[in-house]
Design an enzyme around this catalytic site. Sequence first.
Site, PDB file in Angstrom:
ATOM      1  N   LEU A 109      90.333  49.410 -49.985  1.00  0.00           N
ATOM      2  CA  LEU A 109      90.313  50.167 -48.696  1.00  0.00           C
ATOM      3  C   LEU A 109      91.731  49.710 -48.218  1.00  0.00           C
ATOM      4  CD1 LEU A 109      87.095  50.035 -46.770  1.00  0.00           C
ATOM      5  CD2 LEU A 109      87.744  51.527 -48.563  1.00  0.00           C
ATOM      6  N   GLY A 154      87.375  48.229 -53.124  1.00  0.00           N
ATOM      7  CA  GLY A 154      87.365  49.578 -53.306  1.00  0.00           C
ATOM      8  C   GLY A 154      88.146  49.926 -54.685  1.00  0.00           C
ATOM      9  N   ASN A 178      84.681  41.957 -53.063  1.00  0.00           N
ATOM     10  CA  ASN A 178      85.057  40.363 -52.416  1.00  0.00           C
ATOM     11  C   ASN A 178      84.738  40.740 -50.828  1.00  0.00           C
ATOM     12  OD1 ASN A 178      87.050  42.254 -52.305  1.00  0.00           O
ATOM     13  ND2 ASN A 178      88.515  40.426 -51.829  1.00  0.00           N
ATOM     14  N   GLU A 179      83.936  41.712 -50.612  1.00  0.00           N
ATOM     15  CA  GLU A 179      83.771  42.149 -49.135  1.00  0.00           C
ATOM     16  C   GLU A 179      83.439  40.958 -48.253  1.00  0.00           C
ATOM     17  OE1 GLU A 179      83.103  43.946 -51.580  1.00  0.00           O
ATOM     18  OE2 GLU A 179      83.910  46.386 -50.945  1.00  0.00           O
TER      19      GLU A 179
HETATM   20  C1  LIG Z   1      74.860  45.340 -40.582  1.00  0.00           C
HETATM   21  C2  LIG Z   1      75.418  46.512 -40.711  1.00  0.00           C
HETATM   22  C3  LIG Z   1      75.938  46.708 -42.053  1.00  0.00           C
HETATM   23  C4  LIG Z   1      76.670  48.002 -41.857  1.00  0.00           C
HETATM   24  C5  LIG Z   1      77.520  48.232 -43.334  1.00  0.00           C
HETATM   25  C6  LIG Z   1      78.138  49.459 -43.137  1.00  0.00           C
HETATM   26  C7  LIG Z   1      79.417  49.709 -43.837  1.00  0.00           C
HETATM   27  C8  LIG Z   1      80.143  48.648 -44.485  1.00  0.00           C
HETATM   28  C9  LIG Z   1      81.424  47.989 -43.860  1.00  0.00           C
HETATM   29  C10 LIG Z   1      82.553  47.718 -44.510  1.00  0.00           C
HETATM   30  C11 LIG Z   1      82.387  48.253 -46.086  1.00  0.00           C
HETATM   31  C12 LIG Z   1      84.011  48.120 -46.413  1.00  0.00           C
HETATM   32  C13 LIG Z   1      84.058  48.196 -47.810  1.00  0.00           C
HETATM   33  C14 LIG Z   1      85.412  47.693 -48.095  1.00  0.00           C
HETATM   34  C15 LIG Z   1      85.902  47.736 -49.443  1.00  0.00           C
HETATM   35  C16 LIG Z   1      87.366  47.343 -49.440  1.00  0.00           C
HETATM   36  O1  LIG Z   1      88.061  47.656 -50.322  1.00  0.00           O
HETATM   37  S1  LIG Z   1      87.995  46.039 -48.354  1.00  0.00           S
HETATM   38  C17 LIG Z   1      89.716  45.703 -48.967  1.00  0.00           C
HETATM   39  C18 LIG Z   1      89.722  44.529 -49.855  1.00  0.00           C
HETATM   40  N1  LIG Z   1      90.873  44.488 -50.639  1.00  0.00           N
HETATM   41  C19 LIG Z   1      91.333  43.140 -50.802  1.00  0.00           C
HETATM   42  O2  LIG Z   1      90.861  42.174 -50.158  1.00  0.00           O
HETATM   43  C20 LIG Z   1      92.787  43.216 -51.619  1.00  0.00           C
HETATM   44  C21 LIG Z   1      93.789  42.572 -50.714  1.00  0.00           C
HETATM   45  N2  LIG Z   1      94.940  42.495 -51.253  1.00  0.00           N
HETATM   46  C22 LIG Z   1      95.346  41.372 -52.307  1.00  0.00           C
HETATM   47  O3  LIG Z   1      94.246  40.504 -52.592  1.00  0.00           O
HETATM   48  C23 LIG Z   1      96.625  41.499 -52.903  1.00  0.00           C
HETATM   49  O4  LIG Z   1      97.584  42.320 -52.023  1.00  0.00           O
HETATM   50  C24 LIG Z   1      96.657  41.949 -54.296  1.00  0.00           C
HETATM   51  C25 LIG Z   1      95.898  43.421 -54.468  1.00  0.00           C
HETATM   52  C26 LIG Z   1      95.766  41.071 -55.236  1.00  0.00           C
HETATM   53  C27 LIG Z   1      98.144  42.359 -54.907  1.00  0.00           C
HETATM   54  O5  LIG Z   1      98.603  40.992 -54.711  1.00  0.00           O
HETATM   55  P1  LIG Z   1     100.476  41.063 -54.517  1.00  0.00           P
HETATM   56  O6  LIG Z   1     100.826  39.466 -54.358  1.00  0.00           O
HETATM   57  O7  LIG Z   1     100.892  41.689 -55.700  1.00  0.00           O
HETATM   58  O8  LIG Z   1     100.818  42.050 -53.247  1.00  0.00           O
HETATM   59  P2  LIG Z   1     100.883  41.456 -51.645  1.00  0.00           P
HETATM   60  O9  LIG Z   1      99.312  40.453 -51.503  1.00  0.00           O
HETATM   61  O10 LIG Z   1     101.931  40.643 -51.343  1.00  0.00           O
HETATM   62  O11 LIG Z   1     100.546  42.453 -50.767  1.00  0.00           O
HETATM   63  C28 LIG Z   1     101.720  43.556 -50.737  1.00  0.00           C
HETATM   64  C29 LIG Z   1     101.694  44.228 -49.297  1.00  0.00           C
HETATM   65  O12 LIG Z   1     100.274  45.076 -49.463  1.00  0.00           O
HETATM   66  C30 LIG Z   1      99.634  44.805 -48.244  1.00  0.00           C
HETATM   67  N3  LIG Z   1      97.996  44.936 -48.669  1.00  0.00           N
HETATM   68  C31 LIG Z   1      97.689  44.261 -49.641  1.00  0.00           C
HETATM   69  N4  LIG Z   1      96.091  44.592 -49.877  1.00  0.00           N
HETATM   70  C32 LIG Z   1      95.999  45.589 -48.701  1.00  0.00           C
HETATM   71  C33 LIG Z   1      94.960  46.421 -48.299  1.00  0.00           C
HETATM   72  N5  LIG Z   1      93.931  46.290 -48.912  1.00  0.00           N
HETATM   73  N6  LIG Z   1      95.317  47.209 -47.090  1.00  0.00           N
HETATM   74  C34 LIG Z   1      96.586  47.064 -46.407  1.00  0.00           C
HETATM   75  N7  LIG Z   1      97.552  46.561 -47.051  1.00  0.00           N
HETATM   76  C35 LIG Z   1      97.297  45.672 -48.120  1.00  0.00           C
HETATM   77  C36 LIG Z   1      99.746  43.267 -47.971  1.00  0.00           C
HETATM   78  O13 LIG Z   1      99.527  43.064 -46.471  1.00  0.00           O
HETATM   79  C37 LIG Z   1     101.322  43.184 -48.222  1.00  0.00           C
HETATM   80  O14 LIG Z   1     102.061  43.885 -47.120  1.00  0.00           O
HETATM   81  P3  LIG Z   1     103.354  43.412 -46.663  1.00  0.00           P
HETATM   82  O15 LIG Z   1     103.412  42.018 -46.302  1.00  0.00           O
HETATM   83  O16 LIG Z   1     103.754  44.167 -45.402  1.00  0.00           O
HETATM   84  O17 LIG Z   1     104.427  43.805 -47.665  1.00  0.00           O
END
Ligand SMILES: CCCCC/C=C\C/C=C\CC/C=C/CC(=O)SCCNC(=O)CCNC(=O)[C@H](O)C(C)(C)COP(=O)(O)OP(=O)(O)OC[C@H]1O[C@@H](n2cnc3c(N)ncnc32)[C@H](O)[C@@H]1OP(=O)(O)O
Length: 303
Positions: A109, A154, A178-179
């Site tokens: 996400l 995601g 990893n949520e």
């Molecule tokens: C009790 C009631 C229950 C109700 C339940 C109802 C609903 C459930 C609720 C929620 C469910 C939600 C489900 C979520 C699923 C998801 O997908 S959550 C997202 C999780 N993603 C991550 O944790 C990944 C995070 N990112 C990383 O680990 C790394 O970025 C990477 C992918 C491994 C890449 O690493 P790399 O070193 O190449 O890059 P950088 O880390 O330097 O990142 C560059 C740049 O990109 C930005 N960024 C990274 N990931 C995201 C992201 N997911 N969203 C937005 N932006 C992201 C990062 O901040 C850097 O930005 P910059 O510094 O401005 O350049």
Amino acid sequence: MALASGVRFAERALLRPWALLRGTTLGRTEPAAGGGGDGARRFGSQRVLVEPDAASGVAVMKLRNPPVNALSLELLTELVISLEKLENDKTFRGVILTSDCPRVFCAGLDLTEICGRNPAHCAEYWKAMQELWLRTYLSSLVLVAAINGACPAGGCIIALSCDCRVLADNPKYRIGLNETLLGIIAPFWLKDTYVNTIGHRASEQALQLGSLFPPAEALQVGLVDQVVPEDQVQSTALSEMARWLAVPDHARQLTKNMMRKATADRLLRQRDADTQNFVSFVCRDSIQKSLQAYLEKLRQRKG
Ligand SMILES: CCCCC/C=C\C/C=C\CC/C=C/CC(=O)SCCNC(=O)CCNC(=O)[C@H](O)C(C)(C)COP(=O)(O)OP(=O)(O)OC[C@H]1O[C@@H](n2cnc3c(N)ncnc32)[C@H](O)[C@@H]1OP(=O)(O)O
């Protein structure tokens, strides 16, 4: 018509994605590098590049939303539309889904879509996420994920919605849900997809711990089907595709539907409630604080 009526029913029940399309450039067609005939022409949008090969009936779909293919509302919408376009073109039987961004398949996400946003925006965003999952999970096409980078949350769900997964052998390319480590909870349909792939006990552990598996472990637990050297991911994905396409479409599609319909129907039956749950959960002050802190940590962590 042999195609499962259940698939058609589910497809009819899905949202029309066009209304979500904002500021995209879908439908653009341009010659592929070095390509000539129709089979070598590529199309797509700003964030999804489609390289169709009419001769083989296989298209390669590349996510290109740098830097990390975070699933923005625009990317979700463009993916749905590109997939729909290929499904409606009977030339195509299979799609290889991969990344155009180095080292990352998909970061999951786009957290900026749910951090500091109003409930209406979060609802629109979540509906688009549901839509992409339903489309990929029930697709009549063979979908092979060529995972050429990190694949958390995601990103993992997109890969798990495919029929087969090939992961590049690089310890940095971890895959999983990893949520919990972000202080959020995978919704039931992500959990169901996980359980359908790796079983209940392994999911129970991995979901609670927020495990991200390196390639060898991902293979062992059954999250991916093959782990190969990075430069062989595409060719292996093509070989896998050939194996799946050797099966008659109608028999394969009906079987896929039989295996997946109940899981998809569960979301279709309670889509609005799932959206409301999501919105009320992520809009809580405590959850917003956790997400904000996580984003900040990501921005500060370099390398
Ligand atoms: C009790 C009631 C229950 C109700 C339940 C109802 C609903 C459930 C609720 C929620 C469910 C939600 C489900 C979520 C699923 C998801 O997908 S959550 C997202 C999780 N993603 C991550 O944790 C990944 C995070 N990112 C990383 O680990 C790394 O970025 C990477 C992918 C491994 C890449 O690493 P790399 O070193 O190449 O890059 P950088 O880390 O330097 O990142 C560059 C740049 O990109 C930005 N960024 C990274 N990931 C995201 C992201 N997911 N969203 C937005 N932006 C992201 C990062 O901040 C850097 O930005 P910059 O510094 O401005 O350049």
